[in-house]
Design a protein around this motif. Structure first.
Motif, PDB file in Angstrom:
ATOM      1  N   GLY A  80      28.795  58.627  56.033  1.00  0.00           N
ATOM      2  CA  GLY A  80      28.121  59.920  55.985  1.00  0.00           C
ATOM      3  C   GLY A  80      26.681  59.695  56.726  1.00  0.00           C
ATOM      4  O   GLY A  80      26.280  58.761  57.258  1.00  0.00           O
ATOM      5  N   PHE A  88      22.104  62.742  51.687  1.00  0.00           N
ATOM      6  CA  PHE A  88      23.568  62.118  51.614  1.00  0.00           C
ATOM      7  C   PHE A  88      23.963  62.536  50.243  1.00  0.00           C
ATOM      8  O   PHE A  88      23.310  62.258  48.996  1.00  0.00           O
ATOM      9  CB  PHE A  88      23.684  60.713  51.760  1.00  0.00           C
ATOM     10  CG  PHE A  88      25.218  60.390  51.465  1.00  0.00           C
ATOM     11  CD1 PHE A  88      26.168  60.849  52.378  1.00  0.00           C
ATOM     12  CD2 PHE A  88      25.456  59.575  50.210  1.00  0.00           C
ATOM     13  CE1 PHE A  88      27.526  60.267  52.117  1.00  0.00           C
ATOM     14  CE2 PHE A  88      26.690  59.374  50.012  1.00  0.00           C
ATOM     15  CZ  PHE A  88      27.772  59.639  50.988  1.00  0.00           C
ATOM     16  N   SER A  89      25.013  63.214  49.940  1.00  0.00           N
ATOM     17  CA  SER A  89      25.542  63.588  48.572  1.00  0.00           C
ATOM     18  C   SER A  89      27.176  63.062  48.672  1.00  0.00           C
ATOM     19  O   SER A  89      27.645  63.128  49.487  1.00  0.00           O
ATOM     20  CB  SER A  89      25.316  64.910  48.012  1.00  0.00           C
ATOM     21  OG  SER A  89      25.990  65.772  49.018  1.00  0.00           O
ATOM     22  N   GLY A  90      27.326  62.924  47.133  1.00  0.00           N
ATOM     23  CA  GLY A  90      28.899  62.603  47.154  1.00  0.00           C
ATOM     24  C   GLY A  90      29.232  60.950  46.937  1.00  0.00           C
ATOM     25  O   GLY A  90      27.975  60.290  46.837  1.00  0.00           O
ATOM     26  N   GLU A  91      30.410  60.483  47.031  1.00  0.00           N
ATOM     27  CA  GLU A  91      30.635  59.181  46.781  1.00  0.00           C
ATOM     28  C   GLU A  91      30.262  58.342  47.873  1.00  0.00           C
ATOM     29  O   GLU A  91      30.425  58.826  48.962  1.00  0.00           O
ATOM     30  CB  GLU A  91      32.211  58.941  46.440  1.00  0.00           C
ATOM     31  CG  GLU A  91      32.605  59.638  45.070  1.00  0.00           C
ATOM     32  CD  GLU A  91      31.998  58.910  43.874  1.00  0.00           C
ATOM     33  OE1 GLU A  91      31.787  57.710  44.028  1.00  0.00           O
ATOM     34  OE2 GLU A  91      31.556  59.695  42.802  1.00  0.00           O
ATOM     35  N   TRP A  92      29.901  57.161  47.619  1.00  0.00           N
ATOM     36  CA  TRP A  92      29.371  56.249  48.720  1.00  0.00           C
ATOM     37  C   TRP A  92      30.352  54.736  48.649  1.00  0.00           C
ATOM     38  O   TRP A  92      30.093  54.128  47.585  1.00  0.00           O
ATOM     39  CB  TRP A  92      27.901  55.611  48.919  1.00  0.00           C
ATOM     40  CG  TRP A  92      27.373  54.770  49.638  1.00  0.00           C
ATOM     41  CD1 TRP A  92      28.170  54.511  50.933  1.00  0.00           C
ATOM     42  CD2 TRP A  92      26.322  54.021  49.782  1.00  0.00           C
ATOM     43  NE1 TRP A  92      27.477  53.714  51.631  1.00  0.00           N
ATOM     44  CE2 TRP A  92      26.393  53.367  50.901  1.00  0.00           C
ATOM     45  CE3 TRP A  92      25.221  53.918  48.954  1.00  0.00           C
ATOM     46  CZ2 TRP A  92      25.358  52.401  51.521  1.00  0.00           C
ATOM     47  CZ3 TRP A  92      24.093  53.433  49.467  1.00  0.00           C
ATOM     48  CH2 TRP A  92      24.395  52.487  50.463  1.00  0.00           C
ATOM     49  N   PRO A 107      20.039  56.648  49.603  1.00  0.00           N
ATOM     50  CA  PRO A 107      20.978  57.052  48.685  1.00  0.00           C
ATOM     51  C   PRO A 107      21.003  56.109  47.443  1.00  0.00           C
ATOM     52  O   PRO A 107      20.582  54.993  47.828  1.00  0.00           O
ATOM     53  CB  PRO A 107      22.583  56.732  49.533  1.00  0.00           C
ATOM     54  CG  PRO A 107      22.033  56.859  50.947  1.00  0.00           C
ATOM     55  CD  PRO A 107      20.445  56.460  51.021  1.00  0.00           C
TER      56      PRO A 107
END
Length: 411
Positions: A80, A88-92, A107
């Motif tokens: 991302g 950045f958002s969400g799963e890494w 992040p």
């Protein structure tokens, strides 16, 4: 012969200390919006309302990584992107990296940013060209510049063009400042003519106010310019009374030398307590200081360079104290090698006008021109004073001298 024995001349430092002892800082404060606060002195400490930066962020364009992921591979797929204002958002996912731009929040879990110059894009992902990745590399931690409630600028600081964007970066829109000193100025003498008018026989243009006013404004004063006042007792008396009713300080040029054909001394003595001094300074020996009924008073010599030198050397510290500018510092003095000789007789501290520069890594100073107190060209071309000590004689080329680069008051 000691420095205080030169035929009754008052040493410069003694004059300054006497003036400072008679001055109390102004206590009137006001809230001002940031955009109008330039040049004002802070009445209280300014503290940061937030951490700066407010979050961990990237110091450069590159890729956010978890350094542990690079212990078994040198290539990570891209998961991302993170931009300033668009984190950045969400799963890494593990063993991936995130494209990140300068200023973007890092992040959660990121412990290093690798600059893009040390990477290359491949079909398998981002290949990292460096095998040595230091933890926290290229990450600016939260509060790295200022912690919340930390003093950003102390009380007594005069706000400069460098301070305003600093305060704006903290979200500060108003500051509590002290009122600027009000200074009334006028020139005295029948020989003076306003600029732009034709000179009659024996007349000269009044240039002093064109130096005094901007210097005072650079000091951080509000200036009330009362113009040129002729040598007329009634008119001078009325002007002094008007000036002291309007201002915290009255500053005149001319009328304080022995033998001058004017009424200044008589009028001043009737309006307050004034000391007429012969200062051990060149140019600018005649100087007056004291208190009128409702204001302070400084009488500068009439010669143009003398007026500037005494205002800069003697009056500047007094105005700083009056303004509550506790962070003010006297002009810096440094050593330089003289490129030319200078004439001087022992007895007065001499503020000659010079031009300093750096040659082959050495600070050198040259003569700026005619050193007469009535010749302003050298004052215009100079960038420093060459301060020749009171008991020093003439200077030969190659000798070490003390110079004072001009502070912002003369720019």
């Amino acid at each position: 012969m000691g420095c205080c024995d030169t035929q009754g001349l008052l040493p410069i430092e003694d004059a300054i200390q006497t003036m400072l002892a008679d001055v109390s800082p102004l206590k009137i404060s006001q809230k001002l919006p940031l955009e109008t606060a330039l040049g004002h002195v802070l009445a209280e400490d300014v503290r940061s309302p937030i951490d700066v930066p407010p979050f961990d962020n990237s110091a450069m364009d590159g890729y956010a990584v978890r350094t542990q992921d690079l212990t078994t591979t040198d290539t990570l797929p891209l998961a991302g992107k993170a931009f300033a204002g668009q984190p950045f958002s969400g799963e890494w996912p593990e063993k991936t990296c995130i494209r990140i731009m300068t200023g973007a929040p890092v992040p959660t879990g990121c412990d290093a940013v690798i600059m893009q110059e040390k990477t290359e894009a491949t079909p398998e992902g981002i290949h990292f060209l460096t095998s040595q990745v230091k933890a926290q590399a290229n990450i600016r931690p939260q509060g790295d510049d200022f912690k919340q409630n930390e003093v950003v600028l102390p009380a007594g600081s005069r706000l400069t063009v460098r301070d305003l964007p600093l305060l704006a970066s903290l979200g500060i829109s108003q500051v509590l400042v002290l009122r600027k000193p009000k200074v009334a100025i006028f020139s005295t003498g029948d020989e003076l003519k306003p600029v732009g008018e034709k000179l009659d026989a024996g007349q000269i243009y009044d240039s002093n106010r064109y130096a005094i006013r901007p210097i005072l404004e650079n000091f951080g004063c509000d200036v009330i310019d009362l113009g040129i006042i002729p040598d007329n007792q009634t008119q001078l008396t009325e002007t002094f009374q008007q000036a002291q009713s309007l201002a915290d300080v009255v500053i005149t040029s001319g009328g304080v030398s022995v033998g001058e054909a004017d009424y200044t001394k008589t009028i001043l003595e009737s309006l307050g307590t004034i000391n007429f001094w012969k200062i051990a300074i060149k140019p600018g020996k005649p100087f007056a200081f004291g208190k009128l009924n409702h204001s302070l008073f400084c009488g500068l010599p009439g010669n143009p360079v003398s007026a500037v030198v005494t205002l800069y050397v003697l009056v500047q510290p007094m105005l700083a104290k009056l303004a509550g500018h506790t962070q003010w510092q006297a002009p810096a003095q440094i050593q330089a090698t003289s490129k030319v000789s200078f004439k001087k007789s022992p007895g007065r501290t001499d503020y000659q006008r010079g031009v300093f520069s750096v040659e082959n890594g050495q600070i050198v100073v040259d003569n700026a021109g005619n050193q007469s107190s009535g010749a302003f060209r050298a004052m215009s071309t100079a960038n420093c004073f060459i301060v020749l000590e009171q008991q020093r004689g003439s200077v030969e080329a190659g000798e070490t001298v003390t110079i004072e680069p001009f502070n912002p008051a003369l720019y």
